[in-house]
Scaffold this motif. Structure first.
Motif, PDB file in Angstrom:
ATOM      1  N   ASP A 307     -15.540  16.592 -16.112  1.00 28.07           N
ATOM      2  CA  ASP A 307     -15.352  17.595 -17.170  1.00 28.07           C
ATOM      3  C   ASP A 307     -15.015  18.963 -16.606  1.00 28.07           C
ATOM      4  O   ASP A 307     -14.487  19.818 -17.320  1.00 28.07           O
ATOM      5  N   HIS A 308     -15.330  19.198 -15.305  1.00 32.07           N
ATOM      6  CA  HIS A 308     -15.055  20.488 -14.693  1.00 32.07           C
ATOM      7  C   HIS A 308     -14.043  20.386 -13.550  1.00 32.07           C
ATOM      8  O   HIS A 308     -13.962  21.278 -12.703  1.00 32.07           O
ATOM      9  N   ALA A 309     -13.278  19.305 -13.527  1.00 32.60           N
ATOM     10  CA  ALA A 309     -12.172  19.187 -12.576  1.00 32.60           C
ATOM     11  C   ALA A 309     -11.086  20.195 -12.927  1.00 32.60           C
ATOM     12  O   ALA A 309     -11.061  20.739 -14.033  1.00 32.60           O
ATOM     13  N   GLU A 310     -10.175  20.444 -12.019  1.00 34.63           N
ATOM     14  CA  GLU A 310      -9.109  21.421 -12.279  1.00 34.63           C
ATOM     15  C   GLU A 310      -8.125  20.924 -13.333  1.00 34.63           C
ATOM     16  O   GLU A 310      -7.501  21.721 -14.024  1.00 34.63           O
ATOM     17  N   SER A 311      -7.986  19.613 -13.461  1.00 33.73           N
ATOM     18  CA  SER A 311      -7.100  19.035 -14.464  1.00 33.73           C
ATOM     19  C   SER A 311      -7.875  18.027 -15.308  1.00 33.73           C
ATOM     20  O   SER A 311      -8.835  17.419 -14.836  1.00 33.73           O
ATOM     21  N   VAL A 312      -7.443  17.855 -16.547  1.00 32.15           N
ATOM     22  CA  VAL A 312      -7.953  16.810 -17.436  1.00 32.15           C
ATOM     23  C   VAL A 312      -6.931  15.679 -17.458  1.00 32.15           C
ATOM     24  O   VAL A 312      -5.731  15.925 -17.620  1.00 32.15           O
TER      25      VAL A 312
END
Length: 319
Positions: A307-312
């Motif tokens: 949920d807090h990665a740089e991309s979804v």
């Protein structure tokens, strides 16, 4: 915010976050007529597509790497490959890191179910992913707004419509796969575009999307200097919840979050340059090494908390 990436669009913008849907909207929003200037130095302007080790003949020096990946794709996604290394999939089974990277390479696309299954890449650029989709057995087509990039893809034999989703000649219920890699954030009406793509997909068809994550670690750390914002080209910013909601509003079902793109080093390096008022593409080797080291730590954290990665990265289906 200003255009701190390509420095071609004069003006200042504010990004407003909706308390309801959690998406963020650029204000004032460029209209379809004025946005063209912001893309005059955009990176789809390449002279030729990049080589890809998964495409036969592109990188003979990486034949072993290709054989290992084909073994994983055969087991995980159903792809056939005569060059697959026996038991090579075991290397991926033991490593969430390798599985995440390998899935992103092919946008988690499963093997075609029939001949010819059609894959549409929206924002196909110079045709890089179309080449890979064709190698995986799909009848690959594209939509591309940039005529210069589209011309290069067309020169490789691909059917590429120059324009947007609204104007593209899509046949209802014809598409097996649709992919949008860092495209949805550029669209003036994302839900309407998704709904049109939904109508053009067959039942059981799958859509794959990736977009910068407004809830990412980088967005929290760098604020307006975060590379993912890219005003004024990025009109709408999403997190996992808001992108999933947009897909469901457009008619899609069974929304699934995929393992993240492990791309933190890119965002760290470029955001640091932008925070100092520098050209994000002019970083030096030492800063690049430092960003790569820190990025690995961020990527490991993203595997645990996507949920807090740089991309979804999400997929959804038409039922």
């Amino acid at each position: 915010m200003v255009d701190a990436v390509f420095h071609v669009a004069p003006g200042r913008w504010t990004l407003w976050r909706c308390a309801g849907c959690e998406a963020a909207y650029l204000d004032p929003r460029p209209n379809a007529a004025s946005i063209g200037r912001a893309y005059s130095r955009y990176y789809t302007h390449a002279s030729e597509p990049a080589k890809n080790f998964l495409i036969p003949g592109d990188r003979p020096d990486l034949r072993a790497k290709r054989a290992l990946h084909l073994s994983h794709y055969a087991r995980e996604y159903g792809h056939r490959g005569d060059e697959a290394m026996p038991l090579g999939w075991l290397l991926f089974a033991a490593s969430p890191w390798r599985r995440a990277r390998a899935g992103q390479f092919i946008r988690h696309v499963p093997a075609p179910e029939s001949e010819p299954d059609v894959l549409l890449d929206v924002g196909c650029g110079d045709g890089g992913f179309l080449r890979l989709a064709r190698a995986l057995g799909y009848a690959a087509r594209g939509i591309e707004f940039d005529p210069q990039a589209a011309k290069l893809a067309q020169a490789q034999g691909f059917d590429v419509f120059v324009g947007g989703v609204d104007d593209a000649p899509l046949v209802d219920c014809s598409l097996a796969q649709v992919t949008l890699s860092h495209v949805i954030e550029h669209l003036h009406d994302p839900v309407a575009a998704l709904a049109r793509l939904h109508a053009a997909m067959r039942r059981g068809g799958r859509i794959w999307l990736q977009t910068p994550n407004i809830d990412s670690h980088g967005a929290q750390r760098f604020g307006t200097a975060w590379r993912g914002l890219e005003a004024p080209r990025h009109l709408v910013m999403f997190n996992v919840a808001s992108l999933g909601a947009a897909l469901r509003r457009a008619g899609f079902d069974d929304v699934q979050r995929m393992a993240p793109q492990l791309d933190a080093a890119f965002y760290i390096e470029q955001s640091q340059e932008m925070a100092q008022g520098k050209d994000p593409y002019a970083g030096d080797r030492a800063r690049r090494r430092a960003a790569r080291s820190e990025g690995k730590a961020w990527d490991r954290a993203a595997l645990v908390d996507p949920d807090h990665a740089e991309s979804v990265t999400l997929v959804a289906f038409k039922r």
